[in-house]
Write an enzyme that holds these catalytic residues in place. Structure first.
Site, PDB file in Angstrom:
ATOM      1  CD  GLU A 126      51.729  64.566  -2.279  1.00 35.55           C
ATOM      2  OE1 GLU A 126      51.890  63.343  -2.157  1.00 35.55           O
ATOM      3  OE2 GLU A 126      50.707  65.077  -2.791  1.00 35.55           O
TER       4      GLU A 126
ATOM      5  CG  ASP B   5      32.363  58.543  27.281  1.00 39.41           C
ATOM      6  OD1 ASP B   5      31.127  58.576  27.372  1.00 39.41           O
ATOM      7  OD2 ASP B   5      33.075  59.555  27.265  1.00 39.41           O
TER       8      ASP B   5
ATOM      9  N   PRO C  97      49.289  61.308   8.392  1.00 38.27           N
ATOM     10  CG  PRO C  97      48.495  61.267   6.198  1.00 38.27           C
ATOM     11  CD  PRO C  97      49.337  62.079   7.130  1.00 38.27           C
TER      12      PRO C  97
ATOM     13  NE  ARG D  72      33.004  63.487  25.171  1.00 39.53           N
ATOM     14  CZ  ARG D  72      32.655  62.454  25.929  1.00 39.53           C
ATOM     15  NH1 ARG D  72      33.581  61.583  26.300  1.00 39.53           N
ATOM     16  NH2 ARG D  72      31.421  62.290  26.312  1.00 39.53           N
TER      17      ARG D  72
END
Length: 248
Positions: A115, A167, A88, A152
């Protein structure tokens, strides 16, 4: 491209065998190997986590199983490549990062659980990446998203090589609206310019509508976009339209 994945839950990656990625595997444009780093623990009970020094909630992944698992995969691949830690606190993953990773020959994703990680694991990695400002139960889903977005972009993976180039985010703008048959569906008609056969007019319409959609939905993207004089005129037009609607 070779992709190695270090995870405690190898079965979570079954979706990578489907759809576009599955076809890339069949064509041997892509090689994916998943390693359960629990297989490399020296603990008889096959534990890979322990309590943090200094106390605190939760359990931390130990360094030893991941160090040894990564060494084994790199030896097999005969390459260190880019080693990505799903965390994160990492750099936010976006289309530009996907384009950057797509240029590599070998990627390794380390998927955490519990954790967090023993801090020494970070000495192994070249990149720390995050999907966004939220926390998942593990790194597996994040790794799959990043792998899909990256693969991709590889040559020959998509049936039409122009698909990735147009895109959303690849051009700096959101993608323009698209339509297919029938031309009139329940009174909703395809814009006439798209059926005109005039490719210059079509290209102009698509760029204008991509600019409009970006202005309406993600104006923040325009802060770094190299606007032309025509783009600025269109933006003024969109702003005037917005004002008119607000006054009605």
């Amino acid at each position: 491209m070779r992709i190695d994945i270090l995870s405690l839950f190898p079965n979570m990656f079954q979706p990578l065998k489907e759809s576009i990625l599955g076809k890339a595997l069949e064509k041997e444009l892509l090689e994916i190997e998943i390693t359960d780093f629990r297989d490399y623990t020296t603990q008889k009970q096959r534990h890979v986590d322990d309590t943090p020094y200094g106390g605190g909630a939760g359990m931390l992944l130990q360094a030893q199983p991941i160090f040894d698992a990564l060494a084994a995969t790199q030896a097999k691949a005969k390459s260190k490549g880019r080693v990505i830690l799903l965390d994160p606190a990492g750099r936010k993953f976006d289309q530009k990062v996907a384009e950057e990773l797509a240029k590599e020959d070998h990627l390794t994703f380390i998927c955490g659980h519990y954790e967090g990680y023993d801090e020494r694991i970070r000495t192994l990695v070249t990149d720390e990446l995050s999907l966004g400002d939220y926390v998942l139960t593990g790194g597996e889903l994040g790794a799959m998203v990043m792998i899909d977005a990256t693969v991709r972009l590889l040559p020959e993976v998509l049936g039409n090589s122009e698909s990735a180039q147009t895109d959303s985010f690849s051009t700096g703008l959101l993608e323009y609206p698209q339509y297919t048959r029938p031309a009139d569906f329940r009174g909703m008609k395809v814009p006439e310019v798209l059926t005109s056969g005039n490719h210059q007019k079509i290209a102009e319409w698509r760029h204008k509508e991509a600019l409009r959609r970006t202005y309406e939905r993600r104006p923040d993207l325009l802060e770094d976009y190299p606007l032309t004089d025509q783009d600025r005129k269109w933006l003024a037009e969109f702003a005037a339209e917005k004002t008119d609607l607000a006054e009605k």
